[in-house]
Write a protein that holds these residues in place. Structure first.
Motif, mmCIF file in Angstrom:
data_model
loop_
_atom_site.group_PDB
_atom_site.id
_atom_site.type_symbol
_atom_site.label_atom_id
_atom_site.label_comp_id
_atom_site.label_asym_id
_atom_site.label_seq_id
_atom_site.Cartn_x
_atom_site.Cartn_y
_atom_site.Cartn_z
ATOM 1 N N LYS A 192 50.881 46.638 36.926
ATOM 2 C CA LYS A 192 50.813 46.801 35.721
ATOM 3 C C LYS A 192 49.638 47.841 35.166
ATOM 4 C CE LYS A 192 54.185 43.658 34.753
ATOM 5 N NZ LYS A 192 55.641 44.413 33.998
ATOM 6 N N LEU A 193 48.478 47.533 35.747
ATOM 7 C CA LEU A 193 47.235 48.089 35.173
ATOM 8 C C LEU A 193 47.157 49.348 36.174
ATOM 9 C CD1 LEU A 193 44.922 45.094 34.647
ATOM 10 C CD2 LEU A 193 46.469 46.427 33.149
ATOM 11 N N LYS A 194 47.937 49.458 37.299
ATOM 12 C CA LYS A 194 47.767 50.797 37.972
ATOM 13 C C LYS A 194 46.641 50.924 38.915
ATOM 14 C CE LYS A 194 51.896 51.970 36.136
ATOM 15 N NZ LYS A 194 53.287 51.719 37.227
ATOM 16 N N PHE A 195 45.947 49.890 39.166
ATOM 17 C CA PHE A 195 44.897 49.954 40.109
ATOM 18 C C PHE A 195 45.394 50.389 41.668
ATOM 19 C CE2 PHE A 195 41.524 47.168 38.006
ATOM 20 C CZ PHE A 195 41.819 47.603 36.653
ATOM 21 N N PRO A 196 44.582 50.882 42.122
ATOM 22 C CA PRO A 196 44.838 51.305 43.825
ATOM 23 C C PRO A 196 44.845 49.798 44.517
ATOM 24 C CG PRO A 196 42.984 52.632 42.911
ATOM 25 C CD PRO A 196 43.303 51.647 41.794
ATOM 26 N N ARG A 197 45.579 49.935 45.348
ATOM 27 C CA ARG A 197 45.823 48.721 46.287
ATOM 28 C C ARG A 197 44.673 48.126 46.807
ATOM 29 N NH1 ARG A 197 51.004 47.602 47.723
ATOM 30 N NH2 ARG A 197 49.830 46.245 49.375
ATOM 31 N N HIS A 198 43.680 49.021 47.268
ATOM 32 C CA HIS A 198 42.238 48.621 47.684
ATOM 33 C C HIS A 198 41.524 47.874 46.650
ATOM 34 C CE1 HIS A 198 43.542 51.084 51.161
ATOM 35 N NE2 HIS A 198 42.646 50.655 51.858
ATOM 36 N N LEU A 199 41.434 48.431 45.584
ATOM 37 C CA LEU A 199 40.578 47.945 44.277
ATOM 38 C C LEU A 199 41.396 46.763 43.810
ATOM 39 C CD1 LEU A 199 38.272 48.333 42.562
ATOM 40 C CD2 LEU A 199 39.833 49.760 41.199
ATOM 41 N N ALA A 200 42.617 46.625 43.765
ATOM 42 C CA ALA A 200 43.254 45.451 43.432
ATOM 43 C C ALA A 200 42.956 44.163 43.974
ATOM 44 C CB ALA A 200 44.815 45.715 43.103
ATOM 45 N N ALA A 201 43.138 44.294 45.458
ATOM 46 C CA ALA A 201 42.755 43.387 46.483
ATOM 47 C C ALA A 201 41.530 42.832 46.334
ATOM 48 C CB ALA A 201 43.161 43.840 47.755
ATOM 49 N N ILE A 202 40.310 43.684 46.203
ATOM 50 C CA ILE A 202 39.170 43.419 46.050
ATOM 51 C C ILE A 202 38.757 42.621 44.898
ATOM 52 C CG2 ILE A 202 36.843 44.327 45.778
ATOM 53 C CD1 ILE A 202 37.662 46.664 47.662
ATOM 54 N N ILE A 203 39.266 43.072 43.737
ATOM 55 C CA ILE A 203 39.269 42.384 42.625
ATOM 56 C C ILE A 203 39.588 40.957 42.576
ATOM 57 C CG2 ILE A 203 39.589 42.247 39.935
ATOM 58 C CD1 ILE A 203 39.536 45.384 39.994
ATOM 59 N N SER A 204 41.012 40.886 43.179
ATOM 60 C CA SER A 204 41.647 39.638 43.224
ATOM 61 C C SER A 204 40.822 38.585 44.204
ATOM 62 C CB SER A 204 42.942 39.730 43.832
ATOM 63 O OG SER A 204 44.030 40.677 43.123
ATOM 64 N N VAL A 205 40.177 39.072 45.106
ATOM 65 C CA VAL A 205 39.545 37.962 46.053
ATOM 66 C C VAL A 205 38.119 37.798 45.399
ATOM 67 C CG1 VAL A 205 38.066 37.985 48.224
ATOM 68 C CG2 VAL A 205 40.446 39.140 48.265
ATOM 69 N N LEU A 206 37.527 38.627 44.686
ATOM 70 C CA LEU A 206 36.368 38.376 43.935
ATOM 71 C C LEU A 206 36.539 37.484 42.688
ATOM 72 C CD1 LEU A 206 34.526 42.115 43.674
ATOM 73 C CD2 LEU A 206 34.005 40.115 44.790
ATOM 74 N N ILE A 207 37.769 37.426 42.169
ATOM 75 C CA ILE A 207 37.808 36.543 40.962
ATOM 76 C C ILE A 207 37.880 35.190 41.644
ATOM 77 C CG2 ILE A 207 39.706 35.840 39.327
ATOM 78 C CD1 ILE A 207 40.297 38.643 38.736
ATOM 79 N N PHE A 208 38.713 34.984 42.762
ATOM 80 C CA PHE A 208 38.833 33.774 43.475
ATOM 81 C C PHE A 208 37.466 33.192 43.860
ATOM 82 C CE2 PHE A 208 39.708 31.102 47.339
ATOM 83 C CZ PHE A 208 40.255 30.213 46.770
ATOM 84 N N ALA A 209 36.645 34.159 44.402
ATOM 85 C CA ALA A 209 35.249 33.715 45.097
ATOM 86 C C ALA A 209 34.399 33.313 43.900
ATOM 87 C CB ALA A 209 34.642 34.820 45.981
ATOM 88 N N LEU A 210 34.308 34.011 42.593
ATOM 89 C CA LEU A 210 33.542 33.606 41.650
ATOM 90 C C LEU A 210 34.047 32.428 41.068
ATOM 91 C CD1 LEU A 210 33.210 37.251 39.517
ATOM 92 C CD2 LEU A 210 31.660 35.954 41.066
ATOM 93 N N PHE A 211 35.233 32.027 41.020
ATOM 94 C CA PHE A 211 35.744 30.779 40.452
ATOM 95 C C PHE A 211 34.836 29.655 41.485
ATOM 96 C CE2 PHE A 211 38.883 27.243 41.117
ATOM 97 C CZ PHE A 211 38.885 26.779 39.770
ATOM 98 N N ILE A 212 35.140 29.694 42.838
ATOM 99 C CA ILE A 212 34.629 28.847 43.971
ATOM 100 C C ILE A 212 33.183 28.584 43.595
ATOM 101 C CG2 ILE A 212 34.425 28.221 46.168
ATOM 102 C CD1 ILE A 212 37.088 27.954 45.143
#
Length: 366
Positions: free
Chosen positions: A57-77
């Motif tokens: 949807k936002l056209k982020f590169p795969r590496h960046l999208a994966a990093i942001i997804s993991v960071l969101i989860f880590a920040l929640f924890i």
């Protein structure tokens, strides 16, 4: 065309048992490697909608999208852990009060034992001293085990986010690998299995989070009514520990009783805490679990309990947590492979109201 080999029933059972024993042996000797990989797989499936939204949807590169997804989860924890540590610091400041009230509570218990079981306080103290001496003798081994456990926990906290990132990044690569393993005519079945695994794990983890929130709110409300200090923190800890089958709620109850000593050593308050935990568990086991958890994974209680016990024996708490989603994955696979369909039915929770044996009569000619 090569014809499939037809084996007798006992040979099939033997092969199945040998396969299960081999898989169990591999898990036992490789649990330190396999457990973090499986945990990361579950988290990757949970984060897949976030990754897909960022990437497509936002056209982020795969590496960046994966990093942001993991960071969101880590920040929640991390946010949850920071809140808990902040509240635990306040409890630590009340340690002198806890110690005073704990001594008063222990004295009340000793008086109760003396009056009802005719064991003097001196004999009770002597028994406690002997137990303490035995504990000191085994202290070095316990300290060594604790250090190893802490080291393993820190290693898992480092490696699991990396594994999760790699699962998200190489998702299509893994799917193509599975597609190359089987014939093209079975690709539709493979696609169905993978999509159902994704839906099942997502539903299971989301249901667990919802159950955790409900248990936390109910426990906090009950402790607030009873008059326990730090009721929000204790409710949150109870909800988190409730994710660990069987032993989680026991640990949460001990922590809650210990924290309640910041206010009063009265036995009535401790009994009220036990009643609150019991009521919440009755609601959880009889309403939340059947409606929220079991309806998502569709695994019967007997298979769930056996799986949790085996998972705990193999990989401890992590194994108990992983048992249900792994069983759900196995059931999805069994249901879609004709030769394994009876095993998928055995694991399911669809019990027929009535079963009648229909035996066809064979006429014999004289």
């Amino acid at each position: 065309m090569i014809k499939p080999i037809e084996l007798p029933f006992y040979a099939k059972i033997a092969f199945i048992l040998v396969t299960f024993l081999a898989i169990g042996f591999i898990f036992c000797i490789g649990k330190d490697v396999i457990t973090p990989v499986l945990m990361a797989f579950l988290f990757a499936v949970l984060l897949m909608p976030v990754f897909t939204f960022l990437n497509l949807k936002l056209k982020f590169p795969r590496h960046l999208a994966a990093i942001i997804s993991v960071l969101i989860f880590a920040l929640f924890i991390i946010g949850i852990l920071v809140f808990i540590s902040y509240q635990v610091t306040d409890i630590a400041n009340d340690f002198p009060t806890i110690k005073k009230n704990a001594n008063a509570f222990i004295l009340d218990i000793q008086k109760f034992i003396r009056e009802n079981f005719h064991i003097s306080i001196g004999e009770q103290k002597k028994y406690i001293d002997n137990v303490a001496k035995d504990s000191v003798k085994n202290g070095n081994a316990n300290i060594g085990s604790a250090l190893i456990s802490v080291t393993d926990l820190l290693l898992d906290c480092t490696i699991i986010p990396i594994y999760t990132f790699l699962f998200l990044l190489y998702k299509n690569h893994f799917i193509l690998f599975f597609a190359k393993l089987i014939n093209k005519e079975n690709h539709a079945v493979l696609k169905d299995i993978l999509s159902q695994i994704k839906v099942s794990i997502n539903n299971y983890i989301v249901s667990l989070i919802f159950e955790m929130i409900v248990v936390s709110v109910l426990t906090s409300l009950g402790l607030w009514i009873v008059g326990v200090k730090y009721f929000i923190l204790l409710g949150l800890i109870t909800g988190i520990l409730n994710l660990i089958p069987y032993i989680g709620i026991l640990i949460a109850g001990i922590i809650t009783i210990f924290a309640s000593l910041t206010g009063t050593p009265e036995t009535s308050v401790i009994l009220s805490i036990l009643i609150v935990n019991l009521i919440v568990q009755l609601i959880d086991n009889n309403i939340l679990v059947p409606l929220i958890i079991n309806s998502k994974v569709e695994i019967n209680a007997m298979v769930s309990i056996i799986g949790i016990i085996i998972g705990g024996a193999v990989a401890g708490i992590s194994g108990m947590f992983l048992a249900i989603p792994l069983l759900a994955i196995l059931k999805i696979i069994f249901d879609r492979i004709e030769s394994l369909e009876p095993w998928g039915y055995f694991m399911g929770n669809h019990v027929p109201k009535r079963f009648i044996w229909r035996i066809r009569k064979v006429k014999t000619e004289n």
